[in-house]
Design a protein around this motif. Structure first.
Motif, mmCIF file in Angstrom:
data_model
loop_
_atom_site.group_PDB
_atom_site.id
_atom_site.type_symbol
_atom_site.label_atom_id
_atom_site.label_comp_id
_atom_site.label_asym_id
_atom_site.label_seq_id
_atom_site.Cartn_x
_atom_site.Cartn_y
_atom_site.Cartn_z
ATOM 1 N N ARG A 154 -21.828 32.077 16.962
ATOM 2 C CA ARG A 154 -20.755 31.557 17.812
ATOM 3 C C ARG A 154 -19.753 32.679 18.082
ATOM 4 O O ARG A 154 -18.610 32.653 17.642
ATOM 5 C CB ARG A 154 -20.081 30.351 17.163
ATOM 6 C CG ARG A 154 -20.980 29.157 17.031
ATOM 7 C CD ARG A 154 -20.242 27.837 16.908
ATOM 8 N NE ARG A 154 -19.385 27.707 15.753
ATOM 9 C CZ ARG A 154 -19.796 27.359 14.535
ATOM 10 N NH1 ARG A 154 -21.093 27.119 14.316
ATOM 11 N NH2 ARG A 154 -18.948 27.245 13.540
ATOM 12 N N GLU B 152 -17.565 35.233 20.684
ATOM 13 C CA GLU B 152 -16.655 34.927 21.780
ATOM 14 C C GLU B 152 -17.425 34.651 23.079
ATOM 15 O O GLU B 152 -17.145 33.690 23.797
ATOM 16 C CB GLU B 152 -15.685 36.096 21.994
ATOM 17 C CG GLU B 152 -14.819 36.426 20.793
ATOM 18 C CD GLU B 152 -15.453 37.430 19.834
ATOM 19 O OE1 GLU B 152 -14.721 37.938 18.962
ATOM 20 O OE2 GLU B 152 -16.673 37.715 19.969
ATOM 21 N N LEU C 101 -19.525 31.261 22.891
ATOM 22 C CA LEU C 101 -18.657 30.091 23.057
ATOM 23 C C LEU C 101 -18.331 29.890 24.540
ATOM 24 O O LEU C 101 -18.367 28.764 25.043
ATOM 25 C CB LEU C 101 -17.372 30.262 22.243
ATOM 26 C CG LEU C 101 -17.513 30.149 20.718
ATOM 27 C CD1 LEU C 101 -16.228 30.592 20.033
ATOM 28 C CD2 LEU C 101 -17.859 28.713 20.298
ATOM 29 N N GLU C 102 -18.058 30.982 25.226
ATOM 30 C CA GLU C 102 -17.790 30.898 26.662
ATOM 31 C C GLU C 102 -19.023 30.419 27.420
ATOM 32 O O GLU C 102 -18.934 29.615 28.346
ATOM 33 C CB GLU C 102 -17.338 32.254 27.190
ATOM 34 C CG GLU C 102 -15.962 32.674 26.711
ATOM 35 C CD GLU C 102 -15.581 34.057 27.206
ATOM 36 O OE1 GLU C 102 -16.315 34.612 28.060
ATOM 37 O OE2 GLU C 102 -14.557 34.591 26.734
ATOM 38 N N THR D 238 -15.098 25.730 22.568
ATOM 39 C CA THR D 238 -14.275 26.553 21.700
ATOM 40 C C THR D 238 -14.757 26.354 20.274
ATOM 41 O O THR D 238 -15.631 25.522 20.009
ATOM 42 C CB THR D 238 -12.797 26.149 21.785
ATOM 43 O OG1 THR D 238 -12.647 24.816 21.265
ATOM 44 C CG2 THR D 238 -12.304 26.186 23.232
ATOM 45 N N GLU D 239 -14.183 27.074 19.340
ATOM 46 C CA GLU D 239 -14.563 26.900 17.942
ATOM 47 C C GLU D 239 -14.198 25.505 17.443
ATOM 48 O O GLU D 239 -14.817 24.989 16.509
ATOM 49 C CB GLU D 239 -13.900 27.972 17.076
ATOM 50 C CG GLU D 239 -14.345 27.990 15.623
ATOM 51 C CD GLU D 239 -15.856 28.101 15.447
ATOM 52 O OE1 GLU D 239 -16.377 27.477 14.497
ATOM 53 O OE2 GLU D 239 -16.523 28.793 16.248
ATOM 54 N N GLU D 240 -13.229 24.878 18.092
ATOM 55 C CA GLU D 240 -12.814 23.538 17.681
ATOM 56 C C GLU D 240 -13.815 22.466 18.116
ATOM 57 O O GLU D 240 -14.052 21.489 17.402
ATOM 58 C CB GLU D 240 -11.428 23.212 18.253
ATOM 59 C CG GLU D 240 -10.280 23.943 17.558
ATOM 60 C CD GLU D 240 -10.315 25.455 17.786
ATOM 61 O OE1 GLU D 240 -10.619 25.884 18.921
ATOM 62 O OE2 GLU D 240 -10.070 26.198 16.809
ATOM 63 N N ASN D 241 -14.421 22.606 19.274
ATOM 64 C CA ASN D 241 -15.356 21.568 19.764
ATOM 65 C C ASN D 241 -16.755 22.126 19.998
ATOM 66 O O ASN D 241 -17.510 21.640 20.836
ATOM 67 C CB ASN D 241 -14.825 20.937 21.059
ATOM 68 C CG ASN D 241 -14.856 21.897 22.243
ATOM 69 O OD1 ASN D 241 -14.883 23.117 22.055
ATOM 70 N ND2 ASN D 241 -14.843 21.369 23.448
ATOM 71 N N TRP D 242 -17.131 23.141 19.226
ATOM 72 C CA TRP D 242 -18.365 23.871 19.472
ATOM 73 C C TRP D 242 -19.605 22.989 19.451
ATOM 74 O O TRP D 242 -20.601 23.266 20.132
ATOM 75 C CB TRP D 242 -18.520 25.007 18.452
ATOM 76 C CG TRP D 242 -18.744 24.566 17.037
ATOM 77 C CD1 TRP D 242 -17.800 24.350 16.085
ATOM 78 C CD2 TRP D 242 -20.004 24.278 16.416
ATOM 79 N NE1 TRP D 242 -18.371 23.945 14.904
ATOM 80 C CE2 TRP D 242 -19.728 23.900 15.077
ATOM 81 C CE3 TRP D 242 -21.332 24.306 16.849
ATOM 82 C CZ2 TRP D 242 -20.728 23.541 14.177
ATOM 83 C CZ3 TRP D 242 -22.330 23.960 15.949
ATOM 84 C CH2 TRP D 242 -22.034 23.580 14.632
ATOM 85 N N THR E 99 -20.511 31.007 12.526
ATOM 86 C CA THR E 99 -19.425 31.890 12.944
ATOM 87 C C THR E 99 -19.730 33.319 12.505
ATOM 88 O O THR E 99 -20.540 33.549 11.608
ATOM 89 C CB THR E 99 -18.081 31.461 12.327
ATOM 90 O OG1 THR E 99 -18.064 31.823 10.938
ATOM 91 C CG2 THR E 99 -17.837 29.970 12.485
#
Length: 297
Positions: free
Chosen positions: A201, A203, A206-207, A212-216, A231
């Motif tokens: 995951r 940068e 994720l894009e 984002t890392e919160e809702n991956w 991560t």
């Protein structure tokens, strides 16, 4: 512990640099992108940010702009480390920069030749140039560690075609480079190992998945194996674990992944899980098993 993470701007390199900082290391964080100048990757992450994160984690981060294709720049970097520290304990070769250059499932006669050859230089020549200069310093003291970062273990890549002729050759070559360096380093009580993260995951990924890392986890609706992603801290902890291992030479010449190392050393990812995406993919592809991604976290 004095470490050089070559290619520390983002992704795996940044994760490794931070986790080395977390065990108190002084980490030279190199890359081409600074706050004043971007590389051809044209991304916003910088080596200064990485160095600050290393320091915040408990170590000392030192950013140095280096093009690892330039032998003179790498030589000057190693001379600086020698002058300032007098030793080098860990070298991480994570230089890559090939993401914009490869074409998925493109045969060699259709793939852009200049891009393909540039990819190979970025993926292989950079590692060899860096090791040429840095290992002279690292072998002064027994216990030194070289980590070659790639995509896929030797066993995994041996039976699978990876993306394109250029990408495939690059990732297989880095594994072999670790094996080759191991033969020479063993004579000096040092270790070389190839390490691959799992589904990272980073940068850019994720894009790519629009999360984002919160809702991956929402990205798993597009790709099931994303549910077993990790991560950059996970592979960083893998490197930190080997670096602190008094018996690290057991890994000399090996090709390993973050999930397998987590089982050996007992570390977890940032959320407390132990993702093992390579085992998940193997179970699905080779054994035809109908398995749940949650069983591999």
């Amino acid at each position: 512990m004095i470490a050089l993470v070559a290619g520390a701007t983002r992704g795996t390199g940044r994760g490794i640099a931070i986790q080395l900082g977390a065990i108190g290391a002084t980490v030279y964080c190199t890359g081409r992108t600074t706050r004043e100048q971007r590389s051809e990757m044209n991304r916003s992450e910088t080596i200064e940010e990485t160095a600050e994160l290393v320091t915040a984690a408990g170590g000392k981060g030192i950013p140095v702009q280096v093009d690892h294709l330039d032998s003179g720049q790498v030589k000057a970097l190693v001379e600086r480390i020698d002058r300032e520290q007098g030793r080098l304990d860990v070298l991480v070769n994570d230089i890559w920069g090939g993401d914009p250059l490869f074409e998925w499932d493109s045969p060699i006669w259709e793939h852009d030749l200049d891009n393909g050859l540039r990819l190979l230089r970025l993926a292989i020549d950079t590692h060899m140039i860096t090791s040429h200069h840095a290992l002279k310093l690292l072998i002064r003291n027994p216990g030194g560690l070289v980590v070659e970062v790639t995509d896929g273990t030797t066993d995994f890549n041996a039976t699978r075609y990876r993306v394109s002729p250029y990408y495939d050759l690059a990732k297989v070559s880095v594994n072999r480079l670790a094996f080759g360096q191991a033969q020479d380093l063993a004579k000096h009580g040092c270790t070389a190992v190839a390490i691959t993260p799992g589904f990272l995951r980073s940068e850019s990924m994720l894009e790519h998945f629009g999360v984002t890392e919160e809702n991956w986890r929402e990205g798993a609706t597009k790709e099931p194996s994303w549910a077993v992603s990790e991560t950059p801290a996970y592979v960083g902890r893998a490197v930190a674990a080997i670096a602190q291992d008094p018996d690290k030479q057991r890994w000399n010449g090996k090709s390993v992944d973050s999930g397998a190392l987590a089982k050996v050393y007992g570390f977890t990812d940032a959320d407390g899980s132990r993702p093992d995406v390579w085992r998940f993919i193997t179970e699905v592809q080779e054994r035809g098993k109908d398995v749940s991604p949650d069983d591999y976290r």
